[in-house]
Design a protein around this motif. Sequence first.
Motif, short mmCIF file in Angstrom:
data_model
loop_
_atom_site.label_atom_id
_atom_site.label_comp_id
_atom_site.label_asym_id
_atom_site.label_seq_id
_atom_site.Cartn_x
_atom_site.Cartn_y
_atom_site.Cartn_z
N ALA A 1 0.84 -1.20 0.00
CA ALA A 1 0.00 0.00 0.00
C ALA A 1 0.88 1.25 0.00
O ALA A 1 2.10 1.18 0.18
CB ALA A 1 -0.93 0.00 1.22
N LYS A 2 0.26 2.40 -0.17
CA LYS A 2 0.98 3.67 -0.19
C LYS A 2 0.36 4.63 0.82
O LYS A 2 -0.86 4.77 0.90
CB LYS A 2 0.94 4.30 -1.58
N ARG A 3 1.21 5.30 1.61
CA ARG A 3 0.77 6.29 2.59
C ARG A 3 1.82 7.40 2.66
O ARG A 3 2.92 7.26 2.12
CB ARG A 3 0.58 5.66 3.98
N ASP A 4 1.47 8.49 3.37
CA ASP A 4 2.49 9.53 3.55
C ASP A 4 3.48 9.07 4.62
O ASP A 4 3.32 8.02 5.23
CB ASP A 4 1.85 10.88 3.90
N THR B 1 9.60 2.98 -4.97
CA THR B 1 10.14 3.95 -4.02
C THR B 1 9.45 3.74 -2.67
O THR B 1 8.23 3.68 -2.59
CB THR B 1 9.91 5.39 -4.50
N PHE B 2 10.25 3.67 -1.60
CA PHE B 2 9.74 3.37 -0.26
C PHE B 2 10.17 4.46 0.72
O PHE B 2 11.31 4.93 0.69
CB PHE B 2 10.28 2.03 0.24
N HIS B 3 9.24 4.84 1.63
CA HIS B 3 9.61 5.70 2.75
C HIS B 3 10.56 4.94 3.67
O HIS B 3 10.41 3.74 3.91
CB HIS B 3 8.37 6.08 3.57
N ILE B 4 11.55 5.66 4.23
CA ILE B 4 12.45 5.10 5.22
C ILE B 4 12.50 6.05 6.42
O ILE B 4 11.95 7.15 6.38
CB ILE B 4 13.87 4.87 4.65
N GLY B 5 13.16 5.64 7.48
CA GLY B 5 13.18 6.42 8.71
C GLY B 5 14.19 7.54 8.71
O GLY B 5 15.02 7.65 9.61
N LEU B 6 14.13 8.41 7.71
CA LEU B 6 15.06 9.51 7.54
C LEU B 6 14.27 10.79 7.30
O LEU B 6 13.32 10.80 6.51
CB LEU B 6 16.00 9.24 6.37
N CYS C 1 7.16 14.99 2.47
CA CYS C 1 6.69 14.03 3.47
C CYS C 1 5.23 13.66 3.27
O CYS C 1 4.76 12.66 3.82
CB CYS C 1 6.87 14.59 4.88
N THR C 2 4.50 14.47 2.49
CA THR C 2 3.08 14.19 2.28
C THR C 2 2.83 13.33 1.05
O THR C 2 1.69 12.92 0.81
CB THR C 2 2.30 15.51 2.14
N ASP C 3 3.87 13.04 0.29
CA ASP C 3 3.69 12.19 -0.90
C ASP C 3 3.37 10.76 -0.47
O ASP C 3 4.04 10.21 0.41
CB ASP C 3 4.95 12.18 -1.76
N PRO C 4 2.37 10.13 -1.08
CA PRO C 4 2.09 8.73 -0.76
C PRO C 4 3.12 7.80 -1.41
O PRO C 4 3.34 7.86 -2.62
CB PRO C 4 0.69 8.51 -1.32
N CYS C 5 3.75 7.00 -0.62
CA CYS C 5 4.72 6.01 -1.11
C CYS C 5 4.55 4.72 -0.32
O CYS C 5 3.89 4.68 0.72
CB CYS C 5 6.16 6.52 -0.93
N ARG C 6 5.14 3.69 -0.81
CA ARG C 6 5.26 2.48 -0.01
C ARG C 6 6.27 2.74 1.11
O ARG C 6 6.95 3.76 1.12
CB ARG C 6 5.72 1.31 -0.89
N TRP C 7 6.38 1.81 2.06
CA TRP C 7 7.30 2.02 3.18
C TRP C 7 7.91 0.70 3.61
O TRP C 7 7.42 -0.38 3.28
CB TRP C 7 6.59 2.70 4.34
N ILE C 8 9.01 0.80 4.37
CA ILE C 8 9.74 -0.38 4.85
C ILE C 8 9.85 -0.29 6.37
O ILE C 8 10.36 0.69 6.92
CB ILE C 8 11.15 -0.47 4.24
N CYS C 9 9.38 -1.33 7.06
CA CYS C 9 9.53 -1.44 8.52
C CYS C 9 10.69 -2.38 8.83
O CYS C 9 10.99 -3.31 8.06
CB CYS C 9 8.25 -1.98 9.16
N GLY D 1 13.04 10.94 3.87
CA GLY D 1 13.89 10.05 3.10
C GLY D 1 13.14 8.91 2.44
O GLY D 1 12.11 8.45 2.93
N ARG D 2 13.72 8.47 1.34
CA ARG D 2 13.17 7.36 0.56
C ARG D 2 14.33 6.50 0.05
O ARG D 2 15.48 6.92 0.03
CB ARG D 2 12.36 7.87 -0.63
N VAL D 3 13.97 5.29 -0.36
CA VAL D 3 14.95 4.41 -0.99
C VAL D 3 14.31 3.75 -2.19
O VAL D 3 13.11 3.44 -2.19
CB VAL D 3 15.48 3.35 0.02
N SER D 4 15.13 3.55 -3.19
CA SER D 4 14.70 2.82 -4.40
C SER D 4 15.92 2.10 -4.95
O SER D 4 16.99 2.10 -4.31
CB SER D 4 14.13 3.80 -5.45
N GLY D 5 15.78 1.51 -6.12
CA GLY D 5 16.91 0.84 -6.72
C GLY D 5 18.06 1.77 -7.04
O GLY D 5 19.20 1.31 -7.19
#
Length: 243
Positions: free
Chosen positions: A115-118, A153-158, A204-212, A192-196
């Motif tokens: 899913a995608k969230r901010d 593209t995934f949200h990360i803790g940055l 920060c308000t853009d909806p993206c996937r995320w990694i826990c 922050g985000r990460v991708s290939g």
Amino acid sequence: MAGAQEMAEGVVYADISFPPPAPTAALQRLPSSSWRRVALGLALLCILLLAALLGLGLHLHLHRRVGSCAPKLRSMEQSLEHRLQQQERFLAGRCRFCPASWLGDAGKCYYFSSAKRDWAQSKEDCCSRGAQLVTVRANATLAFLQRVSKSNTFHIGLKKERAGLDWKWVDGSALNRLFPVTRSTASYLACGRVSGRGLSGGSCTDPCRWICEQSALTLQWGLGSAPPTFLWGNTTYTCIDPQ
């Protein structure tokens, strides 16, 4: 003398029995079936009170766990290990466990959302899972995230709060320019985000996937048996790295 003897011999003994005390008027009016209903009602009330106390305790436990966003994985590991030791008398191996559908790498467990969230909503989702948005401490970790992310593209803790401040991870530590971050927003506030392609910053308000991310649980399993799969709470854990 003879008269006294006759009087002694003329004594008559008798057994005297007293009737049982009469029940009170309230007890007389209450049939035995009513007593059973009263006893059953009291028992049900005790059960409901016990369930309420247990529910309150579980609610407070989950509230502390989610609110702090810092899962007590070591205490969970000790509890799970104790359970397995009760089931198996002879221990032969160890295994690293992650929640089902999570990926494991270098002693860590990673959840890649579909899913995608901010950014803020992504952070809260990780907290609810007993984890946090992923942090990158080593080149090997970044390479793993890039390999799995591919074109996504995934949200990360940055996060970067304002101009003049360095990027910081969700635990408060600074990035210290260990990894280059490509800026993709003109705003001073960026997440922050990460991708290939590596790390990048965006709104920060853009909806993206995320990694826990959370630490893997290292437990033992029994002699002659396959590494176990077990249920803890609402989460199924599977062995990802037998040792």
